[in-house]
Write a protein that holds these residues in place. Sequence first.
Motif, PDB file in Angstrom:
ATOM      1  N   GLU A 141      59.074   0.593  -3.387  1.00  0.00           N
ATOM      2  CA  GLU A 141      58.955  -0.341  -4.508  1.00  0.00           C
ATOM      3  C   GLU A 141      57.589  -1.021  -4.510  1.00  0.00           C
ATOM      4  O   GLU A 141      56.975  -1.193  -5.566  1.00  0.00           O
ATOM      5  N   ALA A 142      57.109  -1.378  -3.335  1.00  0.00           N
ATOM      6  CA  ALA A 142      55.792  -2.018  -3.237  1.00  0.00           C
ATOM      7  C   ALA A 142      54.696  -1.047  -3.668  1.00  0.00           C
ATOM      8  O   ALA A 142      53.763  -1.434  -4.384  1.00  0.00           O
ATOM      9  N   LEU A 143      54.810   0.220  -3.249  1.00  0.00           N
ATOM     10  CA  LEU A 143      53.812   1.217  -3.653  1.00  0.00           C
ATOM     11  C   LEU A 143      53.821   1.428  -5.161  1.00  0.00           C
ATOM     12  O   LEU A 143      52.765   1.523  -5.789  1.00  0.00           O
ATOM     13  N   LEU A 144      55.019   1.497  -5.728  1.00  0.00           N
ATOM     14  CA  LEU A 144      55.116   1.665  -7.184  1.00  0.00           C
ATOM     15  C   LEU A 144      54.510   0.473  -7.912  1.00  0.00           C
ATOM     16  O   LEU A 144      53.815   0.631  -8.916  1.00  0.00           O
ATOM     17  N   ALA A 145      54.765  -0.718  -7.396  1.00  0.00           N
ATOM     18  CA  ALA A 145      54.197  -1.922  -8.015  1.00  0.00           C
ATOM     19  C   ALA A 145      52.672  -1.897  -7.912  1.00  0.00           C
ATOM     20  O   ALA A 145      51.976  -2.241  -8.874  1.00  0.00           O
ATOM     21  N   ASP A 146      52.145  -1.459  -6.764  1.00  0.00           N
ATOM     22  CA  ASP A 146      50.692  -1.358  -6.599  1.00  0.00           C
ATOM     23  C   ASP A 146      50.100  -0.343  -7.568  1.00  0.00           C
ATOM     24  O   ASP A 146      49.063  -0.584  -8.187  1.00  0.00           O
ATOM     25  N   GLU A 147      50.761   0.814  -7.693  1.00  0.00           N
ATOM     26  CA  GLU A 147      50.283   1.840  -8.623  1.00  0.00           C
ATOM     27  C   GLU A 147      50.290   1.327 -10.052  1.00  0.00           C
ATOM     28  O   GLU A 147      49.353   1.559 -10.810  1.00  0.00           O
ATOM     29  N   GLU A 148      51.351   0.625 -10.418  1.00  0.00           N
ATOM     30  CA  GLU A 148      51.460   0.069 -11.780  1.00  0.00           C
ATOM     31  C   GLU A 148      50.338  -0.948 -12.025  1.00  0.00           C
ATOM     32  O   GLU A 148      49.717  -0.951 -13.087  1.00  0.00           O
ATOM     33  N   ALA A 149      50.071  -1.782 -11.028  1.00  0.00           N
ATOM     34  CA  ALA A 149      48.999  -2.774 -11.164  1.00  0.00           C
ATOM     35  C   ALA A 149      47.645  -2.078 -11.308  1.00  0.00           C
ATOM     36  O   ALA A 149      46.810  -2.503 -12.113  1.00  0.00           O
ATOM     37  N   GLU A 150      47.433  -1.005 -10.546  1.00  0.00           N
ATOM     38  CA  GLU A 150      46.174  -0.253 -10.663  1.00  0.00           C
ATOM     39  C   GLU A 150      46.031   0.353 -12.058  1.00  0.00           C
ATOM     40  O   GLU A 150      44.955   0.305 -12.649  1.00  0.00           O
ATOM     41  N   ARG A 158      42.924  -2.086 -18.682  1.00  0.00           N
ATOM     42  CA  ARG A 158      42.142  -3.237 -19.136  1.00  0.00           C
ATOM     43  C   ARG A 158      40.643  -2.928 -19.066  1.00  0.00           C
ATOM     44  O   ARG A 158      39.892  -3.307 -19.967  1.00  0.00           O
ATOM     45  N   ALA A 159      40.217  -2.219 -18.029  1.00  0.00           N
ATOM     46  CA  ALA A 159      38.804  -1.864 -17.893  1.00  0.00           C
ATOM     47  C   ALA A 159      38.386  -0.936 -19.037  1.00  0.00           C
ATOM     48  O   ALA A 159      37.311  -1.101 -19.619  1.00  0.00           O
ATOM     49  N   LYS A 160      39.241   0.024 -19.382  1.00  0.00           N
ATOM     50  CA  LYS A 160      38.949   0.933 -20.500  1.00  0.00           C
ATOM     51  C   LYS A 160      38.841   0.156 -21.812  1.00  0.00           C
ATOM     52  O   LYS A 160      37.965   0.422 -22.625  1.00  0.00           O
ATOM     53  N   GLU A 161      39.767  -0.788 -22.006  1.00  0.00           N
ATOM     54  CA  GLU A 161      39.747  -1.588 -23.233  1.00  0.00           C
ATOM     55  C   GLU A 161      38.477  -2.432 -23.311  1.00  0.00           C
ATOM     56  O   GLU A 161      37.863  -2.538 -24.383  1.00  0.00           O
ATOM     57  N   ARG A 162      38.064  -3.038 -22.188  1.00  0.00           N
ATOM     58  CA  ARG A 162      36.814  -3.825 -22.178  1.00  0.00           C
ATOM     59  C   ARG A 162      35.616  -2.925 -22.485  1.00  0.00           C
ATOM     60  O   ARG A 162      34.733  -3.302 -23.246  1.00  0.00           O
ATOM     61  N   LYS A 163      35.613  -1.739 -21.914  1.00  0.00           N
ATOM     62  CA  LYS A 163      34.508  -0.802 -22.139  1.00  0.00           C
ATOM     63  C   LYS A 163      34.460  -0.388 -23.610  1.00  0.00           C
ATOM     64  O   LYS A 163      33.387  -0.327 -24.218  1.00  0.00           O
ATOM     65  N   ALA A 164      35.639  -0.135 -24.196  1.00  0.00           N
ATOM     66  CA  ALA A 164      35.698   0.245 -25.606  1.00  0.00           C
ATOM     67  C   ALA A 164      35.213  -0.901 -26.487  1.00  0.00           C
ATOM     68  O   ALA A 164      34.492  -0.679 -27.469  1.00  0.00           O
ATOM     69  N   LYS A 165      35.586  -2.145 -26.151  1.00  0.00           N
ATOM     70  CA  LYS A 165      35.119  -3.308 -26.916  1.00  0.00           C
ATOM     71  C   LYS A 165      33.608  -3.436 -26.839  1.00  0.00           C
ATOM     72  O   LYS A 165      32.949  -3.706 -27.843  1.00  0.00           O
ATOM     73  N   LYS A 166      33.054  -3.247 -25.639  1.00  0.00           N
ATOM     74  CA  LYS A 166      31.602  -3.324 -25.468  1.00  0.00           C
ATOM     75  C   LYS A 166      30.914  -2.269 -26.306  1.00  0.00           C
ATOM     76  O   LYS A 166      29.922  -2.533 -26.973  1.00  0.00           O
TER      77      LYS A 166
END
Length: 138
Positions: A79-88, A94-102
């Motif tokens: 469960e912890a690994l899945l949560a970590d993967e989901e967070a990643e 979010r990084a892709k969205e920021r890059k697209a906005k830029k």
Amino acid sequence: ITLPAGLTSIGDDAFRGCASLASVTVPTTCEIGDAAFDPPTTVLRLSPASMRAQARAAEAAAREAEMAELAAAADRNAEALLADEEAEKEAEQRAKERKAKKKKKKKKGRGETWLSPLLLAYDREANPRSRSRARSTL
């Protein structure tokens, strides 16, 4: 307590004065000396075979409990690994969205400048066919 099935004798006064000893399981083949236990102690006598079976059952129960704990720990780790993967994944998104906005901001900022009319005029002279395209882009 349960004494070993292979025990052959318990000496006189062996457990005398052990008031907290509530019950003892002793093999039937074991000789018990005089006053080996205090009077309130319950002495249960079992055959060595019964004692070994009882010990095997207790060991099996302990192994089962240990396996259940290991399985629960594995579930928690998964469960912890899945949560970590989901967070990643969320962070990557979010990084892709920021890059697209830029990128979008940069495109917006590339609008007409004071040089645009000059470039358009040069383009019309250099390539007469692009006039219609040049007009349509403005």
